[in-house]
Design a protein around this motif. Structure first.
Motif, PDB file in Angstrom:
ATOM      1  N   ILE A  25      48.811  59.472   4.857  1.00  0.00           N
ATOM      2  CA  ILE A  25      47.733  60.468   4.909  1.00  0.00           C
ATOM      3  C   ILE A  25      48.246  61.740   5.591  1.00  0.00           C
ATOM      4  O   ILE A  25      47.938  62.853   5.161  1.00  0.00           O
ATOM      5  N   VAL A  26      49.036  61.557   6.653  1.00  0.00           N
ATOM      6  CA  VAL A  26      49.656  62.719   7.311  1.00  0.00           C
ATOM      7  C   VAL A  26      50.430  63.523   6.277  1.00  0.00           C
ATOM      8  O   VAL A  26      50.263  64.741   6.147  1.00  0.00           O
ATOM      9  N   TRP A  27      51.300  62.842   5.519  1.00  0.00           N
ATOM     10  CA  TRP A  27      52.124  63.535   4.512  1.00  0.00           C
ATOM     11  C   TRP A  27      51.257  64.274   3.490  1.00  0.00           C
ATOM     12  O   TRP A  27      51.541  65.407   3.133  1.00  0.00           O
ATOM     13  N   ALA A  28      50.204  63.598   3.013  1.00  0.00           N
ATOM     14  CA  ALA A  28      49.345  64.222   1.996  1.00  0.00           C
ATOM     15  C   ALA A  28      48.673  65.477   2.550  1.00  0.00           C
ATOM     16  O   ALA A  28      48.630  66.523   1.881  1.00  0.00           O
ATOM     17  N   LEU A  29      48.184  65.391   3.792  1.00  0.00           N
ATOM     18  CA  LEU A  29      47.518  66.565   4.380  1.00  0.00           C
ATOM     19  C   LEU A  29      48.505  67.704   4.595  1.00  0.00           C
ATOM     20  O   LEU A  29      48.188  68.879   4.358  1.00  0.00           O
ATOM     21  N   LYS A  30      49.722  67.364   5.025  1.00  0.00           N
ATOM     22  CA  LYS A  30      50.756  68.401   5.221  1.00  0.00           C
ATOM     23  C   LYS A  30      51.109  69.037   3.880  1.00  0.00           C
ATOM     24  O   LYS A  30      51.277  70.247   3.777  1.00  0.00           O
ATOM     25  N   LEU A  31      51.257  68.192   2.852  1.00  0.00           N
ATOM     26  CA  LEU A  31      51.608  68.681   1.516  1.00  0.00           C
ATOM     27  C   LEU A  31      50.558  69.663   0.996  1.00  0.00           C
ATOM     28  O   LEU A  31      50.869  70.641   0.318  1.00  0.00           O
ATOM     29  N   LYS A  32      49.309  69.395   1.345  1.00  0.00           N
ATOM     30  CA  LYS A  32      48.206  70.246   0.900  1.00  0.00           C
ATOM     31  C   LYS A  32      48.011  71.445   1.831  1.00  0.00           C
ATOM     32  O   LYS A  32      47.201  72.321   1.544  1.00  0.00           O
ATOM     33  N   GLY A  33      48.678  71.408   2.983  1.00  0.00           N
ATOM     34  CA  GLY A  33      48.517  72.501   3.946  1.00  0.00           C
ATOM     35  C   GLY A  33      47.158  72.507   4.635  1.00  0.00           C
ATOM     36  O   GLY A  33      46.606  73.566   4.933  1.00  0.00           O
ATOM     37  N   ILE A  34      46.616  71.317   4.880  1.00  0.00           N
ATOM     38  CA  ILE A  34      45.287  71.213   5.507  1.00  0.00           C
ATOM     39  C   ILE A  34      45.438  71.060   7.025  1.00  0.00           C
ATOM     40  O   ILE A  34      46.164  70.195   7.497  1.00  0.00           O
ATOM     41  N   GLU A  35      44.726  71.913   7.757  1.00  0.00           N
ATOM     42  CA  GLU A  35      44.669  71.770   9.219  1.00  0.00           C
ATOM     43  C   GLU A  35      43.799  70.574   9.562  1.00  0.00           C
ATOM     44  O   GLU A  35      42.714  70.409   8.980  1.00  0.00           O
ATOM     45  N   TYR A  36      44.250  69.751  10.492  1.00  0.00           N
ATOM     46  CA  TYR A  36      43.411  68.603  10.865  1.00  0.00           C
ATOM     47  C   TYR A  36      43.691  68.200  12.301  1.00  0.00           C
ATOM     48  O   TYR A  36      44.734  68.542  12.857  1.00  0.00           O
ATOM     49  N   GLU A  37      42.745  67.475  12.839  1.00  0.00           N
ATOM     50  CA  GLU A  37      42.939  66.935  14.188  1.00  0.00           C
ATOM     51  C   GLU A  37      43.445  65.505  14.054  1.00  0.00           C
ATOM     52  O   GLU A  37      42.816  64.678  13.391  1.00  0.00           O
ATOM     53  N   SER A  38      44.574  65.222  14.657  1.00  0.00           N
ATOM     54  CA  SER A  38      45.163  63.892  14.579  1.00  0.00           C
ATOM     55  C   SER A  38      44.775  63.089  15.819  1.00  0.00           C
ATOM     56  O   SER A  38      44.967  63.557  16.944  1.00  0.00           O
ATOM     57  N   ILE A  39      44.196  61.920  15.605  1.00  0.00           N
ATOM     58  CA  ILE A  39      43.761  61.102  16.739  1.00  0.00           C
ATOM     59  C   ILE A  39      44.456  59.752  16.675  1.00  0.00           C
ATOM     60  O   ILE A  39      44.217  58.970  15.753  1.00  0.00           O
ATOM     61  N   ASP A  40      45.373  59.510  17.628  1.00  0.00           N
ATOM     62  CA  ASP A  40      46.074  58.231  17.651  1.00  0.00           C
ATOM     63  C   ASP A  40      45.217  57.173  18.344  1.00  0.00           C
ATOM     64  O   ASP A  40      44.793  57.353  19.493  1.00  0.00           O
ATOM     65  N   GLU A  41      44.982  56.090  17.620  1.00  0.00           N
ATOM     66  CA  GLU A  41      44.177  54.990  18.146  1.00  0.00           C
ATOM     67  C   GLU A  41      45.070  53.988  18.873  1.00  0.00           C
ATOM     68  O   GLU A  41      46.223  53.770  18.468  1.00  0.00           O
ATOM     69  N   ASP A  42      44.491  53.361  19.907  1.00  0.00           N
ATOM     70  CA  ASP A  42      45.107  52.197  20.548  1.00  0.00           C
ATOM     71  C   ASP A  42      44.376  50.986  19.970  1.00  0.00           C
ATOM     72  O   ASP A  42      43.204  50.768  20.275  1.00  0.00           O
ATOM     73  N   LEU A  43      45.076  50.216  19.112  1.00  0.00           N
ATOM     74  CA  LEU A  43      44.370  49.147  18.385  1.00  0.00           C
ATOM     75  C   LEU A  43      43.929  47.996  19.293  1.00  0.00           C
ATOM     76  O   LEU A  43      43.089  47.188  18.905  1.00  0.00           O
ATOM     77  N   SER A  44      44.469  47.945  20.528  1.00  0.00           N
ATOM     78  CA  SER A  44      43.999  46.913  21.452  1.00  0.00           C
ATOM     79  C   SER A  44      42.741  47.384  22.185  1.00  0.00           C
ATOM     80  O   SER A  44      42.129  46.629  22.941  1.00  0.00           O
ATOM     81  N   ASN A  45      42.370  48.630  21.956  1.00  0.00           N
ATOM     82  CA  ASN A  45      41.182  49.173  22.610  1.00  0.00           C
ATOM     83  C   ASN A  45      40.630  50.282  21.708  1.00  0.00           C
ATOM     84  O   ASN A  45      40.783  51.464  21.987  1.00  0.00           O
ATOM     85  N   LYS A  46      40.022  49.854  20.605  1.00  0.00           N
ATOM     86  CA  LYS A  46      39.614  50.811  19.563  1.00  0.00           C
ATOM     87  C   LYS A  46      38.524  51.763  20.052  1.00  0.00           C
ATOM     88  O   LYS A  46      37.625  51.352  20.784  1.00  0.00           O
ATOM     89  N   SER A  47      38.604  52.994  19.614  1.00  0.00           N
ATOM     90  CA  SER A  47      37.646  54.001  20.065  1.00  0.00           C
ATOM     91  C   SER A  47      36.291  53.766  19.404  1.00  0.00           C
ATOM     92  O   SER A  47      36.209  53.225  18.304  1.00  0.00           O
TER      93      SER A  47
END
Lengths: 223, 223
Positions: A25-47
């Motif tokens: 998804i990162v690659w696709a958004l970069k390829l399209k030139g879309i600005e986005y907020e990236s939020i890294d999840e901790d899967l042992s403590n999901k947001s």
């Protein structure tokens, strides 16, 4: 799209630092030139945002576009391609489109499980099954520079994990799998990895090795 | 499409008499009003045409359109919808489209395996998992007549097997699963089953009971 809607455009991506499903998804958004907020999840403590956005699977990646969440990485890729039409990742012709969808499913339902199976169990039979799958992928590259043809497309993004995680996998297990038995796939890995939006967004190789070495030891405690 | 191409149009569908994956394609072609040749495969003795058309999985359904084969039932449904645009089965809006694709995947990757698991193993825990999945489906129907909204769409065709095979399943196992705990799903089953193109194309209930009873006995030889 009206100017007002465009101004209000808000794109968030819930992912982890290492997941190949998030990376597409990162690659696709970069390829399209879309600005986005990236939020890294901790899967042992999901947001709460992840739990609320993907209540059924509670998994990443989730794309949230103007407050609306979309789950399942290939579904997200199709959504991105239809929403932002620049640099298309799917061909227009229905037959070619079907072919790309077929191979994306092949990667997720056959290839990835067969690699995972060798990673956790090893054994000749499982390795043979994986090599058979890689042969089919090699075959699909015949006469083409990328899976998408002259340019990368949806299948390249979906198979992209091969270009870095297979190296990590080989380093951790000591198995060499993608070698001169697969000349087209080897060439694709080199060429794909040189594309700026791809190579600028790899997770750290060293961190991946640490992560997968720990995982491998968990499955092979006596090694 | 030019007149010449239209005249040359040839559509073949490789399926079996009983497969719910083949049935979705039958329904979609009928909905679109497409003439096609239906070829029932004997899976214990697959035809050269099937082996040649789907060399990777050797599975039905396969749609062959003007000599070009397409495999994977949801990929075929998308192909049909893009090729013959009358009576669309997917909405136009990218978010609504993503939602339909999400539920189609949910059916194939979660719901069907959970039903199969109860069929072959039974046991309270597996039954609970299946009921949880059915609850999610029930939830998705809230405020809607069909999964597709006012008209049937891709998700209705994909979930369509529930409307006849769940009855067969209940008859064979003696378990009652879709009852008044699922009022919306029960109402959907009744309404969906009354649509002429749906009900005119069911496989024979009695033949299905014979087939699944034999299968059930294979997994439960002592019953």
């Amino acid at each position: 799209m009206s100017k007002e809607t465009r101004m209000a455009e808000e794109v968030k991506l819930l992912k982890t630092w290492s997941s190949p499903f998030g990376l597409r998804i990162v690659w696709a958004l970069k390829l399209k030139g879309i600005e986005y907020e990236s939020i890294d999840e901790d899967l042992s403590n999901k947001s709460p945002l992840l739990l609320h956005s993907n209540p059924i699977y509670k998994k990443i990646p989730v794309l949230i576009h103007n407050g609306k969440p979309i789950s399942e990485s290939v579904v997200i890729l199709e959504y991105i391609d239809q929403t932002w039409t620049q640099n298309p990742i799917l061909p227009q012709h229905p037959f070619e489109k079907a072919r790309q969808r077929f191979w994306a499913k092949f990667n997720d339902n056959k290839l990835i499980p067969s690699v995972w199976s060798v990673f956790v169990n090893e054994g000749k039979e499982k390795e043979e099954a994986l090599l058979e799958n890689l042969k089919l992928v090699e075959e699909e590259l015949k006469g083409k520079r990328f899976f998408g043809g002259d340019k990368i497309g949806l299948v390249d993004l979906v198979f992209g994990w091969l270009a870095n995680l297979m190296g990590v996998f080989e380093e951790v297990t000591g198995l060499k799998l993608i070698d001169d038995r697969f000349p087209l796939l080897s060439a694709w890995i080199l060429e794909f990895s040189e594309i700026p939006i791809i190579k600028d967004n790899w997770p750290s190789h060293d961190k991946l090795v640490v992560k997968y070495r720990a995982l491998h030891q968990k499955f092979h405690p006596l090694k």
